[in-house]
Design a protein around this motif. Structure first.
Motif, PDB file in Angstrom:
ATOM      1  N   ASP A   1      20.095  68.177  -0.935  1.00 52.10           N
ATOM      2  CA  ASP A   1      20.130  68.204  -2.854  1.00 52.10           C
ATOM      3  C   ASP A   1      21.082  66.950  -2.996  1.00 52.10           C
ATOM      4  N   PHE A   2      22.350  66.722  -2.535  1.00 51.84           N
ATOM      5  CA  PHE A   2      23.003  65.840  -3.008  1.00 51.84           C
ATOM      6  C   PHE A   2      22.336  64.050  -2.727  1.00 51.84           C
ATOM      7  N   LEU A   3      21.611  64.169  -1.739  1.00 52.67           N
ATOM      8  CA  LEU A   3      21.071  62.845  -1.399  1.00 52.67           C
ATOM      9  C   LEU A   3      19.696  62.588  -2.219  1.00 52.67           C
ATOM     10  N   LEU A   4      18.969  63.600  -2.658  1.00 55.04           N
ATOM     11  CA  LEU A   4      18.005  63.631  -3.727  1.00 55.04           C
ATOM     12  C   LEU A   4      18.592  63.260  -5.121  1.00 55.04           C
ATOM     13  N   PHE A   5      19.804  63.987  -5.397  1.00 56.72           N
ATOM     14  CA  PHE A   5      20.453  63.292  -6.701  1.00 56.72           C
ATOM     15  C   PHE A   5      20.608  62.091  -6.823  1.00 56.72           C
ATOM     16  N   LEU A   6      21.300  61.551  -5.565  1.00 51.33           N
ATOM     17  CA  LEU A   6      21.295  60.047  -5.626  1.00 51.33           C
ATOM     18  C   LEU A   6      20.275  59.306  -5.847  1.00 51.33           C
ATOM     19  N   GLY A   7      19.002  59.597  -5.294  1.00 47.98           N
ATOM     20  CA  GLY A   7      17.693  58.806  -5.579  1.00 47.98           C
ATOM     21  C   GLY A   7      17.380  58.883  -7.012  1.00 47.98           C
ATOM     22  N   LYS A   8      17.743  60.062  -7.626  1.00 51.46           N
ATOM     23  CA  LYS A   8      17.501  60.125  -9.124  1.00 51.46           C
ATOM     24  C   LYS A   8      18.336  59.027  -9.820  1.00 51.46           C
ATOM     25  N   LEU A   9      19.592  59.051  -9.584  1.00 53.31           N
ATOM     26  CA  LEU A   9      20.577  58.061  -9.979  1.00 53.31           C
ATOM     27  C   LEU A   9      20.039  56.696  -9.960  1.00 53.31           C
ATOM     28  N   LEU A  10      19.600  56.247  -8.667  1.00 51.78           N
ATOM     29  CA  LEU A  10      19.340  55.238  -8.590  1.00 51.78           C
ATOM     30  C   LEU A  10      17.978  54.637  -9.214  1.00 51.78           C
ATOM     31  N   ILE A  11      16.896  55.444  -9.660  1.00 47.75           N
ATOM     32  CA  ILE A  11      15.902  55.229 -10.385  1.00 47.75           C
ATOM     33  C   ILE A  11      16.308  55.085 -11.667  1.00 47.75           C
ATOM     34  N   VAL A  12      16.986  55.921 -12.216  1.00 51.45           N
ATOM     35  CA  VAL A  12      17.385  55.651 -13.511  1.00 51.45           C
ATOM     36  C   VAL A  12      18.484  54.569 -13.864  1.00 51.45           C
ATOM     37  N   GLY A  13      19.443  54.328 -12.804  1.00 49.19           N
ATOM     38  CA  GLY A  13      20.025  53.233 -12.753  1.00 49.19           C
ATOM     39  C   GLY A  13      19.520  51.857 -13.046  1.00 49.19           C
ATOM     40  N   ILE A  14      18.283  51.844 -12.038  1.00 48.24           N
ATOM     41  CA  ILE A  14      17.477  50.523 -12.187  1.00 48.24           C
ATOM     42  C   ILE A  14      16.631  50.459 -13.345  1.00 48.24           C
ATOM     43  N   VAL A  15      16.085  51.376 -13.782  1.00 45.55           N
ATOM     44  CA  VAL A  15      15.292  51.261 -15.104  1.00 45.55           C
ATOM     45  C   VAL A  15      16.222  51.154 -16.314  1.00 45.55           C
TER      46      VAL A  15
END
Length: 699
Positions: free
Chosen positions: A593-607
């Motif tokens: 779950d923590f790794l998937l949360f980092l994925g969300k942060l990455l997409i939000v950060g890039i956009v």
């Protein structure tokens, strides 16, 4: 652990009755929690009845258009005009949310100074002045009689339309407030009025005037940038989809790239905040604190002081340190979690339609939210106009309800000279109006219940599809065709009652939290510290309870999807299964779950970073295309929030897949031993994860 069964088929029944090649427990089921299903259907019928009643009684124009002193809407004459704006400076405005002066609807606001006495002396002025008087006024009568009966204002001042209200056209020149280039003017022959008095009255004539000003600017920004916001959301969707597809084929590489990029993006945010902080050093006024500024409607002012960027930098530094520390402490578990994500990627690869199921959930949630909001608006506007006695001097009848048709013939006008019967708000004394608050409460409760039901339906549907993948003995040959549609059909046909049961429990807790928040608002001015402390404890406890119920419901729905049992049995089985595997829950499930949360942060950060550079005009190639905005943070924040919701929608499929495979994995371990008589349903790769996890625990 329960004793091993001699015949594992006895646990599942004989699935070959449904599919000769299928050995899992998916299809052997019947209807569950029928009583709760019936209760949910009756509640929905009642919800529709409340909606129909609200739509027949309500009138949304009451929240759109201003209302005059008679309680009538300013429709064809769209602007509201105050006879004496100075009376709006009375504290009564804040207490009763009404201005104690006559208000009428006019077609336009006055654009020049004029007194009633002056207007009566000239025919053209008299006709101009008449449009700001009550209908049917006889302008041939003297000024004293007209003013005594409250038929006309004694003075007109240049005004402007603001939020459909005629407010004085106030200007500021070198700190001096003026109206039409005048600071003072004569009022009713011998009275002198300062323009500053009009400023105070104008502010209090509409207690939300500043908020509406901000709202109008935000609305303007949306009209200027909506197509760019839409483009940003489309880009967020494409980035999320590409990321998920890459996870399907390059899960291990993508997870490490994701971890590195998240650390890098947050690091860039820290660097940018520091550069902004350093650039403001030495600039006059940049050392002002946020507390000194207070609450301003122009939010760009906050970005011109050092303390704002220092606060941003500290927050990002804390987030960066926390993420790095978690990665260091979980470094041995990351490889296991990555292997589980790889297995989830395989499952999603065989059930690709699952990636698009969140669109259905989003559409259903939008429908539920729209129905609740529309019903709430119609309920809140289904009252009748209530009139109250308004008087600036002391009067025993002040703020009492009155009837405008009989008011002039009552004894109130004799005992309280100058008193008026003005529209106050919308209310009512009928049986419907007495129980209106209960209808609003029912509307809110059913909103929670329906929203939770839609979420639960999505969880059971995805869990059923991924469970059909896991319990397929020969993958992918034994996976049924159209797993998402089959799972959705099973959920609606057999388990509507179970979904309604779990949603009902969560809705009850949520409505209790709303009640506690309401009580907290009511007790804010109270001095009873014991009551405040007790209320804070209750709020904390119910917040924790809601989180626990959401966690338990999610796993209970997975067990419902697997075995088809009722909600209580499934919740009990899921809870004890997790407790027997609590170490694996912490090691595998939560790290994933923590790794998937980092994925969300990455997409939000890039956009978010791309939208920041675009809307602030820092990208030279598209600087001309960037819209001119009042607040550039409006489209940026909208894109960031939208990007997170989109990324959450895609990654929620992964999270549900991981949770489902994990519970099936634990159940498989307890029911089978890998022998020829009791073979594992898990894939060899997933079995390798188990062996690795055991070795890690020994280490």
């Amino acid at each position: 652990m329960e004793p091993e069964e001699k015949n594992p088929e006895s646990r599942y029944g004989d699935p070959r009755k449904f599919d000769p090649t299928f050995k899992g427990p998916i299809y052997n089921r019947g209807c569950t929690d029928i009583l709760c299903c019936i209760l949910f259907m009756l509640a929905l019928l009642g919800y529709f009845a409340v909606g129909i009643l609200a739509w027949s009684q309500g009138d949304p124009r009451k929240v759109i258009y201003p209302t005059d002193s008679k309680g009538q809407f300013c429709g064809q004459k769209p602007l509201l005009f105050y006879f004496n704006i100075l009376k709006c400076a009375s504290p009564l405005v804040l207490l009763e949310l009404q201005c104690p002066t006559t208000q009428i609807c006019v077609e336009r606001c006055p654009d020049k100074f004029m007194t009633l006495v002056k207007a009566l002396g000239n025919k053209d002025d008299r006709e101009y002045y008449k449009q700001f008087c009550k209908e049917g006024v006889d302008m041939t009568k003297g000024a004293p009689e007209i003013l005594k009966n409250g038929l006309c204002p004694s003075l007109l001042t240049p005004s402007k339309n603001f939020t459909r209200r005629c407010l004085p056209a106030l200007e500021s020149s070198k700190g001096v407030v003026t109206v039409g280039n005048k600071t003072t003017f004569t009022y009713d022959r011998d009275q002198s009025i300062n323009a500053t008095d009009l400023l105070e009255a104008s502010k209090k004539s509409n207690v939300v005037v500043e908020a509406r000003a901000v709202a109008m600017r935000i609305f303007e920004d949306y009209t200027q940038s909506w197509h760019w916001i839409l483009l940003g959301l489309v880009i967020a969707m494409l980035v999320s989809l590409i990321f998920v597809l890459l996870l399907r084929f390059l899960a291990g590489v993508m997870v490490w790239v994701m971890i590195f990029m998240v650390v890098l993006v947050i690091g860039y945010g820290i660097f940018h905040c520091y550069m902004q902080y350093a650039s403001l050093k030495g600039i006059a006024g940049s050392d002002v604190t946020i507390r000194d500024l207070g609450l301003l409607t122009d939010f760009s002012v906050y970005l011109q002081i050092q303390q704002t960027w220092l606060a941003f930098m500290i927050i990002l530094c804390i987030v960066e340190v926390v993420i790095i520390l978690l990665l260091i402490f979980l470094r041995k578990r990351l490889r296991i979690a990555i292997a589980l994500i790889k297995e989830a990627s395989k499952a999603i690869g065989h059930v690709m339609s699952s990636l698009f199921y969140p669109l259905l959930t989003f559409a259903l949630l939008s429908l539920v939210i729209a129905y609740w909001a529309i019903t709430a608006v119609f309920l809140s506007t289904s009252n009748e106009p209530v009139y109250k006695v308004s008087n600036t001097t002391e009067c025993m009848y002040s703020t009492n309800t009155c009837n405008p048709e009989t008011f002039n013939s009552s004894n109130i006008t004799t005992e309280c000279p100058g008193a008026e019967c003005l529209f106050a708000f919308y209310g009512g004394e009928t049986l419907y109006h007495k129980y209106l608050i209960l209808f609003q409460f029912y509307n809110l409760f059913l909103f929670f219940w329906c929203a939770n039901f839609v979420t639960a339906l999505g969880q059971v549907t995805l869990a059923g599809a991924f469970a059909s993948y896991y319990w397929a003995f020969k993958k992918p040959d034994d996976i049924p065709a159209f797993p998402i549609f089959n799972s959705l059909g099973r959920a609606l046909r057999y388990h509507t009652g179970s979904l309604a049961f779990g949603s009902l429990i969560l809705a009850i807790v949520q409505i209790i939290r709303v009640i506690l928040e309401y009580l907290d608002q009511k007790l804010k001015g109270a001095q009873n510290k014991c009551a405040k402390f007790l209320l804070s404890c209750l709020k904390c406890c119910f917040w924790c309870l809601e989180k626990f119920i959401k966690f338990l419901n999610r796993n209970a729905y997975i067990m419902v999807a697997i075995y088809g049992k009722n909600f209580c049995t499934s919740a009990k089985d899921a809870f004890f299964l997790l407790m027997r595997n609590i170490i694996r829950v912490a090691v595998l499930d939560k790290v994933t779950d923590f790794l998937l949360f980092l994925g969300k942060l990455l997409i939000v950060g890039i956009v978010g970073i791309c939208s920041f550079f675009f809307f602030t005009g820092k990208i030279k190639m598209v600087e001309v295309a960037a819209p001119s905005l009042n607040y550039y943070w409006v489209p940026i924040l909208t894109v960031v929030i939208g990007a997170y919701l989109i990324a959450h929608g895609f990654f929620s499929v992964y999270a549900m897949c991981v949770d489902t495979l994990f519970l099936c994995f634990c159940e498989d371990l307890e029911r089978n031993d890998g022998s020829s008589d009791k073979p594992f349903f898990m894939s060899p790769d997933l079995h390798q994860i188990l062996s690795t996890e055991k070795n890690e625990q020994k280490i």
